[in-house]
Motif scaffolding. Structure first.
Motif, short mmCIF file in Angstrom:
data_model
loop_
_atom_site.label_atom_id
_atom_site.label_comp_id
_atom_site.label_asym_id
_atom_site.label_seq_id
_atom_site.Cartn_x
_atom_site.Cartn_y
_atom_site.Cartn_z
N ARG A 14 -6.69 45.26 64.87
CA ARG A 14 -7.18 45.49 66.22
C ARG A 14 -7.88 44.26 66.79
N LYS A 15 -8.61 43.53 65.92
CA LYS A 15 -9.41 42.39 66.37
C LYS A 15 -8.97 41.08 65.75
N GLN A 16 -8.32 41.14 64.59
CA GLN A 16 -7.85 39.94 63.90
C GLN A 16 -6.36 40.09 63.61
N PRO A 17 -5.65 38.98 63.44
CA PRO A 17 -4.22 39.10 63.13
C PRO A 17 -4.00 39.83 61.81
N ASN A 18 -2.96 40.63 61.75
CA ASN A 18 -2.60 41.32 60.52
C ASN A 18 -1.75 40.37 59.67
N LEU A 19 -2.35 39.79 58.64
CA LEU A 19 -1.66 38.80 57.82
C LEU A 19 -1.18 39.37 56.49
N THR A 20 -1.17 40.70 56.36
CA THR A 20 -0.64 41.30 55.14
C THR A 20 0.81 40.89 54.88
N PRO A 21 1.70 40.89 55.88
CA PRO A 21 3.07 40.42 55.62
C PRO A 21 3.13 38.97 55.14
N LEU A 22 2.25 38.12 55.65
CA LEU A 22 2.22 36.73 55.18
C LEU A 22 1.85 36.69 53.70
N LEU A 23 0.83 37.43 53.31
CA LEU A 23 0.44 37.48 51.90
C LEU A 23 1.61 37.91 51.04
N ALA A 24 2.34 38.94 51.46
CA ALA A 24 3.47 39.45 50.68
C ALA A 24 4.57 38.40 50.56
N LEU A 25 4.89 37.72 51.64
CA LEU A 25 5.94 36.71 51.61
C LEU A 25 5.56 35.52 50.73
N LEU A 26 4.31 35.12 50.78
CA LEU A 26 3.86 34.00 49.95
C LEU A 26 3.92 34.36 48.47
N LEU A 27 3.55 35.59 48.13
CA LEU A 27 3.62 36.03 46.74
C LEU A 27 5.08 36.11 46.28
N ALA A 28 5.95 36.64 47.12
CA ALA A 28 7.36 36.73 46.76
C ALA A 28 7.94 35.34 46.53
N ARG A 29 7.51 34.38 47.33
CA ARG A 29 7.99 33.00 47.15
C ARG A 29 7.53 32.41 45.83
N GLU A 30 6.42 32.93 45.30
CA GLU A 30 5.92 32.50 44.00
C GLU A 30 6.60 33.23 42.85
N GLY A 31 7.58 34.08 43.16
CA GLY A 31 8.30 34.80 42.12
C GLY A 31 7.66 36.11 41.71
N VAL A 32 6.73 36.62 42.53
CA VAL A 32 6.03 37.87 42.23
C VAL A 32 6.68 39.01 43.01
N PRO A 33 7.15 40.07 42.35
CA PRO A 33 7.68 41.22 43.09
C PRO A 33 6.55 41.92 43.85
N VAL A 34 6.76 42.16 45.14
CA VAL A 34 5.70 42.70 45.99
C VAL A 34 6.19 43.92 46.75
N LEU A 35 5.48 45.02 46.59
CA LEU A 35 5.72 46.22 47.39
C LEU A 35 4.56 46.40 48.36
N VAL A 36 4.87 46.42 49.65
CA VAL A 36 3.90 46.81 50.67
C VAL A 36 4.26 48.22 51.11
N HIS A 37 3.31 49.13 51.05
CA HIS A 37 3.58 50.49 51.50
C HIS A 37 2.52 50.90 52.51
N GLY A 38 2.92 51.71 53.48
CA GLY A 38 1.96 52.09 54.50
C GLY A 38 2.58 52.96 55.58
N VAL A 39 1.86 53.06 56.69
CA VAL A 39 2.35 53.83 57.83
C VAL A 39 3.22 52.94 58.71
N VAL A 40 4.10 53.57 59.47
CA VAL A 40 5.00 52.81 60.33
C VAL A 40 4.34 52.48 61.66
N ASP A 41 3.60 53.42 62.22
CA ASP A 41 2.94 53.16 63.49
C ASP A 41 1.55 53.76 63.47
N ASP A 42 0.68 53.16 64.24
CA ASP A 42 -0.70 53.63 64.38
C ASP A 42 -1.16 53.21 65.77
#
Length: 326
Positions: A105-133
């Motif tokens: 709401r007030k800051q950028p949502n950087l969770t997808p960035l964290l996931a992509l950076l981890l995947a690039r390091e060879g770490v399998p990453v599952l992000v789970h959550g709600v679709v809309d809010d």
């Protein structure tokens, strides 16, 4: 998952449970582990009437859950869906689970960035959550802008993790029974115990690391009690830190404390640091909307924009932990 049969389960009477947990903030008492498990299992299975279900959810909203009650609810939650089978990543990296149920709401949502950076390091990453809010920018919306499809089933989740080391799973795909209880927020206007449980889920059949975050200090205390007093709840390990608007990604403005719970122990991996007035400015998306955030994330992944230092440090810590033996 519990075995299926053709005989409908009988309705679950809740009066004696409500009598204990519904006496208000000063008179309410915690249920035993067995009673908590039985009650939450019945709620997940749809065996509780609407009237009683509302009473239970509001009673816990007022009373709060003890660590023992959370452990029992978590055990019932885990038995309500099929765990995922995920191969280790590069250098025997165990999978990581990142809950995303708040958005920005007030800051950028950087969770997808964290996931992509981890995947690039060879770490399998599952992000789970709600679709809309409404009123928030969800990770789901940003992943859609990045061209990363939402997994519609456990098989699709596992396939995505195998092919790209990254998957986004709506909670409806991962654990539909939990999703039904989450959706009651739209009807009742307040969150319920399930909103805490989805943030501490262990979705993997094999030991996987969970990122767990809190917003209010009292939740830090209850989660610490949960993971230290109930080691089964921390199976695979959990990294606990203060979240960014309820998301598990590091706050770009300051370094927060990160605690690692595993095998009945807790280690502080990162000490907190105060933000400094003379610290160099960090380049962030110009707007919070999903499209702008996604384009900025693409710039970071290409190397055109630097990774925010706090997020980079978070990636290093996680990548190190998931490669340690369990």
């Amino acid at each position: 998952m519990l075995p299926m049969n053709d005989t409908p389960a009988p309705p679950f009477a809740c009066a004696r449970y409500i009598k204990e947990i519904g006496r208000g903030p000063n008179g309410a008492r915690a249920l035993s582990r067995d009673d908590t498990y039985a009650l939450y299992e019945a709620m997940l299975d749809g065996r509780v009437s609407d009237l009683e279900l509302g009473a239970v959810l509001l009673a816990y909203r007022v009373k709060g859950e003890t660590a023992a009650e959370l452990a029992a609810m978590l055990s019932a939650a885990h038995r309500s869906f099929e765990p995922l089978h995920v191969q280790e990543g590069r250098d025997h990296a165990r999978p990581v689970s990142i809950p995303s149920y708040n958005g920005a709401r007030k800051q950028p949502n950087l969770t997808p960035l964290l996931a992509l950076l981890l995947a690039r390091e060879g770490v399998p990453v599952l992000v789970h959550g709600v679709v809309d809010d409404p009123g928030r920018v969800t990770s789901a919306a940003i992943f859609a802008e990045l061209g990363i499809p939402h997994a519609a089933s456990p098989d699709e989740i596992e396939d995505s993790l195998a092919s790209r080391r990254l998957a986004f799973a709506p909670i409806t795909s991962l654990a539909p029974k939990l999703a039904r209880l989450l959706a009651l927020r739209r009807i009742m206007g307040v969150r319920n115990s399930t909103h805490t449980l989805v943030k501490i889920l262990q979705p993997f059949a094999e030991p996987g690391l969970r990122l767990v975050n809190y917003t209010h200090p009292e939740y830090r205390d209850s989660l610490t009690d949960l993971f230290t007093d109930h080691p089964d709840a921390a199976q695979g390990g959990a990294l606990l830190a203060r979240g960014t608007e309820g998301e598990a990604v590091a706050d770009t403005r300051r370094q927060v404390q990160v605690d690692w719970f595993h095998d009945g122990h807790v280690e502080t991996l990162v000490a907190p640091e105060r933000s400094q007035a003379d610290a160099p400015a960090i380049e962030l998306p110009e707007s919070l909307d999903a499209a702008t955030t996604a384009r900025w994330i693409e710039d970071v992944m290409r190397g055109d924009v630097p990774v925010p230092p706090a997020v980079g440090r978070q990636v290093e810590v996680i990548a190190d932990v998931v490669r340690r033996p369990v």
